[in-house]
Design an enzyme around this catalytic site. Structure first.
Site, mmCIF file in Angstrom:
data_model
loop_
_atom_site.group_PDB
_atom_site.id
_atom_site.type_symbol
_atom_site.label_atom_id
_atom_site.label_comp_id
_atom_site.label_asym_id
_atom_site.label_seq_id
_atom_site.Cartn_x
_atom_site.Cartn_y
_atom_site.Cartn_z
ATOM 1 N N ARG A 23 0.552 -1.609 -0.029
ATOM 2 C CA ARG A 23 0.136 0.255 0.343
ATOM 3 C C ARG A 23 0.374 0.955 -0.054
ATOM 4 N NH1 ARG A 23 -3.768 -3.096 3.662
ATOM 5 N NH2 ARG A 23 -2.337 -2.494 5.035
ATOM 6 N N CYS A 44 -7.492 -17.290 16.132
ATOM 7 C CA CYS A 44 -8.162 -17.352 17.158
ATOM 8 C C CYS A 44 -9.761 -18.282 16.805
ATOM 9 C CB CYS A 44 -8.479 -16.186 18.044
ATOM 10 S SG CYS A 44 -6.810 -14.875 17.970
ATOM 11 N N ASN A 279 19.415 -5.881 8.320
ATOM 12 C CA ASN A 279 19.239 -6.106 7.097
ATOM 13 C C ASN A 279 17.541 -7.015 6.916
ATOM 14 O OD1 ASN A 279 19.697 -4.184 5.634
ATOM 15 N ND2 ASN A 279 21.070 -5.099 4.900
ATOM 16 N N ILE A 280 17.363 -7.826 8.784
ATOM 17 C CA ILE A 280 16.995 -8.757 8.759
ATOM 18 C C ILE A 280 15.535 -8.289 10.066
ATOM 19 C CG2 ILE A 280 16.289 -11.437 9.757
ATOM 20 C CD1 ILE A 280 19.312 -11.890 8.689
#
Length: 831
Positions: A23, A44, A279-280
């Protein structure tokens, strides 16, 4: 420049990150990898699909891989498991489970959302068939198929956290006899014990078994079902088992990649959700993050925080490290049968473990204004810093409006607010929805009174430790209330007359004040403090919370592992169903808090004549026991009582002064003699219906704490014979008597309509269909309840019955044994 984002795992954290990324960055390359089939589902809601509350399985699937990939232009790859991460070269290895092939994929930014995995300890037999765990849609399908196809009648849920209790409720909803086993001393371990105790008592109302502080040592096959060997020595049988022992972060891939893990096994992330490798990043159940209230590492296995983390992380990946994750305070809620339990922040015991100074208070309140119909009781507990009033935690248990109150508490805690904010929190008020002074406001007022020293609260457990040498229990309820359920050793001076009796109260002892719910106790403490009494304490939550907290917490029901399973009740007592007559005064006491319902009962029963009946409805949980005690004390007859949701209905028949002996209308064949104190029963008959009547009465009296003696003579000896009797040496006459008499309790005839045994069979089937215990079960219950059973030696000699033929636990004696017990009895039945 186009960025390439690779996301490992879907559901709440991974799917939210992917959708938000698209988005805000239409040009990015986004790949989502999921080792299973489903990338976005309502985990759930899984127990409620098994229970049949959610009918359509497709409603659980929030997005399919096709719909999600199509809408957001994301490369969704299912059945794709990441087996290795090379952080230095920014590449991952993927195994395609459909083809079995492995390949590599590079990334600019990698997001880990592996979730959590069920804890499965090395218990003997844990891999047996009919043992399930519930974590994903595949697990759900397996359990649902088993329940639908096999139609099991009994189940054991191991573990009493949120998922365990939701599974217990939904299996119960399907008509399955459910037992819950929990190694901890309580269900919902994130709550304090006096709050969890309310749920424990609710298990009894629902006829669901509960074994606390008991762990499973082994699972063993038992026909088509299983036997569970518990550490206590108990053995439970069930058609199947659901393991809900807990979950742990699925961090094995992160560990393999060299990422830092915390002391709770989660992936350590910073405030921007970045791991120890550049970057993780990571989100969801697998991450470990400092708790906002204590700063200690914590885990949050909740969908809400995972969704929020996904949105924050996506923004940080696109716009840079600008949005900080604040952590989760653990706001959670669960439907537990007809009740609701919720928690936010930290409990007393969690704060004590963390070494954080704290104080707490308990409030009994209504879901809305008591004068508006339908108000139900809730118990609310808050925990706060006694120095500055900072709100640290809240717990709520009730029927209606629990979600609203816990959300109000959570909003204050998240905003770093205090108990004064609770007092000022603005809520929508109209009689059908709340009270002008909401229970949350009242909790804030109580906390301020504690901080200012206006009263000192006493927890139910500290109150229970009182002793005569240094303490005095002062009951400030009315004399009528005191007579119903007085605490032994307490003195009773009602609060409105306290000032007239100050000289009767010791000043050199700790004064432990109590009332029904705590309000009158607070008023009494203020009176006493201002008249010079120093060591004054008020029972937090009143008797309502105290009696729940100190009651037996277990509910040791047992069920058979068969398609014809029926409950084996420890006390053998069946609750009556209210009888509704055509001429009856109907009284509504719903919404009234203790002592309101009892006072209403006393007021209204004066309006009807002797022998007439009144039906009263109340929502105060304590009324269920209070009405029985009130009838016992006043001499009126409790025709019956029932409980549906929070509403208790009782039918009372007003006493008739001309018929003081309520036992004068005993069925034919039963005579009574009024003499002394305990209960004695002479069992002369071996008719099945009369034997049933004798054991129903015996077990009922034993459940009320009475000493019960049953004296079996002549034909009554047949009731207590073993089913599998040993071979004994008998004379001809003894053998003839043996052939002519019933061999054991299962062979007893009916006194009427026996029809050569057909009537007996019909009666047993009828009892089974109505969930009435078989006579053999009632006899076993009497033995466990320590009902004394005596076989008449003289009758045994005459009837040719030997001691080896009688069931275990029967004492052989003479008439002197019986007369000794009869002298100490006020009820002597001849059946």
């Amino acid at each position: 420049m186009q960025k390439k984002y690779v996301i490992i795992g879907g559901v709440a954290g991974g799917a939210t990150t992917a959708a938000r990324l698209r988005r805000i960055d239409e040009n990015a390359e986004i790949i989502m990898l999921e080792k299973g089939e489903h990338i976005s589902y309502a985990n759930c809601g899984l127990p409620y699909y098994i229970g049949g509350v959610i009918k359509d399985r497709d409603n659980l699937l929030v997005q399919t891989p096709e719909s999600f990939g199509g809408r957001f232009n994301i490369d969704v790859r299912i059945f794709s498991e990441v087996t290795d991460i090379d952080a230095d070269s920014q590449a991952i290895t993927i195994r395609d489970h459909k083809t079995g092939k492995e390949y590599t994929e590079n990334y600019d930014k990698l997001v880990l959302s592996p979730g959590a995995q069920p804890v499965k300890p090395p218990i003997q037999g844990i891999d047996s068939k009919n043992i399930f765990t519930l974590r994903n849609v595949d697990d759900t399908d397996r359990i649902k198929a088993f329940v639908d196809d096999e139609k099991p009648k009994s189940a054991v849920v191991v573990g009493a956290g949120f998922i365990g209790l939701e599974m217990a409720e939904n299996l119960h909803q399907r008509g399955i006899n459910v037992t819950v086993v929990e190694a901890a001393p309580q269900v919902m371990n994130m709550m304090d014990p006096e709050m969890a105790a309310i749920l424990h008592q609710h298990f009894k109302e629902q006829e669901v078994g509960l074994y606390l502080q008991d762990a499973v040592k082994a699972f063993r096959p038992n026909g088509d079902g299983l036997s569970l060997m518990l550490s206590s020595g108990e053995i439970l049988n069930a058609d199947f088992v659901v393991l809900s022992i807990g979950v742990k972060p699925d961090s094995h891939l992160a560990q393999k990649a060299g990422l830092e893990l915390g002391n709770r096994g989660g992936i350590v992330v910073d405030e921007f959700l970045q791991t120890s490798k550049e970057n993780i990043y990571a989100v969801g159940d697998a991450i470990e993050f400092p708790h906002p209230l204590t700063g200690e590492s914590s885990l949050a296995f909740l969908a809400g925080p995972a969704n929020k983390q996904g949105r924050i992380l996506a923004d940080n990946l696109v716009y840079g490290h600008k949005r900080k994750y604040q952590g989760s305070i653990g706001t959670a809620i669960a439907k537990v049968f007809e009740m609701t339990a919720a928690t936010t922040g930290l409990s007393d015991k969690a704060l004590a473990q963390a070494g954080v100074p704290h104080q707490s208070t308990i409030v009994n309140g209504g879901s809305h204004a008591g004068y508006y119909p339908g108000s139900t009781n809730m118990v609310l507990k808050i925990t706060f810093n006694p120095e500055d009033g900072k709100l640290l935690g809240g717990q709520v248990v009730g029927y209606d409006g629990v979600d609203k109150r816990v959300d109000m508490l959570a909003a204050i805690i998240k905003a770093n607010g205090d108990i004064y904010d609770l007092q000022e929190i603005e809520h929508a008020y109209a009689p059908p929805f709340s009270s002008a002074k909401d229970p949350v406001n009242q909790a804030g007022y109580n906390a301020e009174n504690i901080i200012k020293g206006l009263f000192r609260p006493l927890s139910p457990y500290k109150f229970h430790e009182w002793n005569h040498s240094d303490s005095c229990l002062l009951d400030v309820r009315t004399p009528d209330e005191h007579s119903l359920n007085a605490i032994e050793g307490s003195i009773n001076i009602e609060v409105d007359k306290l000032r007239e009796h100050l000289d009767e109260i010791p000043r050199d002892k700790n004064l432990y004040i109590f009332c029904g719910v705590g309000l009158r106790g607070y008023v009494a403490t203020r009176i006493l403090k201002q008249h010079g009494f120093e060591k004054v304490y008020n029972l937090s939550g009143g008797l309502k919370v105290y009696q729940t907290a100190i009651a037996e917490q277990n509910n040791p029901l047992k069920f058979n592992s068969s398609k014809d399973a029926v409950p084996v009740k420890e006390d053998g007592v069946m609750e009556s169903i209210p009888y509704i007559s055509t001429k009856m005064l109907e009284v509504d006491a719903c919404g009234l808090q203790c002592p309101g319902p009892v006072l209403k009962l006393k007021e209204e029963i004066a309006k009807i004549g002797p022998g007439d009946e009144m039906q009263i409805k109340a929502s105060d949980p304590g009324f269920y026991n209070d009405v029985a005690s009130w009838c016992n004390v006043t001499g009126h007859t409790l025709v019956g009582r029932s409980k549906k949701g929070a509403e208790i209905t009782a039918v009372i028949r007003k006493k008739n002064e001309e018929a003081k002996n309520a036992l004068s209308k005993m069925p034919e064949g039963i005579q009574t003699i009024d003499k002394g104190d305990n209960k004695t029963i002479i069992v002369f008959s071996d008719d099945l219906d009369r034997a049933l009547a004798s054991f129903v009465i015996a077990n009922g009296a034993a459940s009320m704490g009475k000493k019960v003696t049953m004296f079996f003579t002549f034909w009554g000896l047949n009731v207590i014979k073993k089913q599998n009797k040993p071979r004994t040496k008998k004379g001809v006459m003894d053998k003839m008597f043996g052939l002519m008499m019933p061999g054991h309790a299962g062979k007893l005839p009916l006194s009427n309509m026996n029809m050569g045994g057909i009537g007996r069979t019909m009666m047993k089937q009828r009892m089974k269909s109505k969930n009435v215990d078989a006579l053999e079960v009632m006899i076993d219950n009497a033995n466990r309840s320590e009902v004394q059973m005596i076989a008449c030696q003289m009758s045994m000699d005459v009837m040719g019955v030997q001691g080896e033929e009688l069931i275990d636990g029967v004492k052989i004696g003479g008439v002197a044994n019986y007369l000794e017990e009869a002298e100490a009895s006020n009820l002597n039945l001849f059946i």
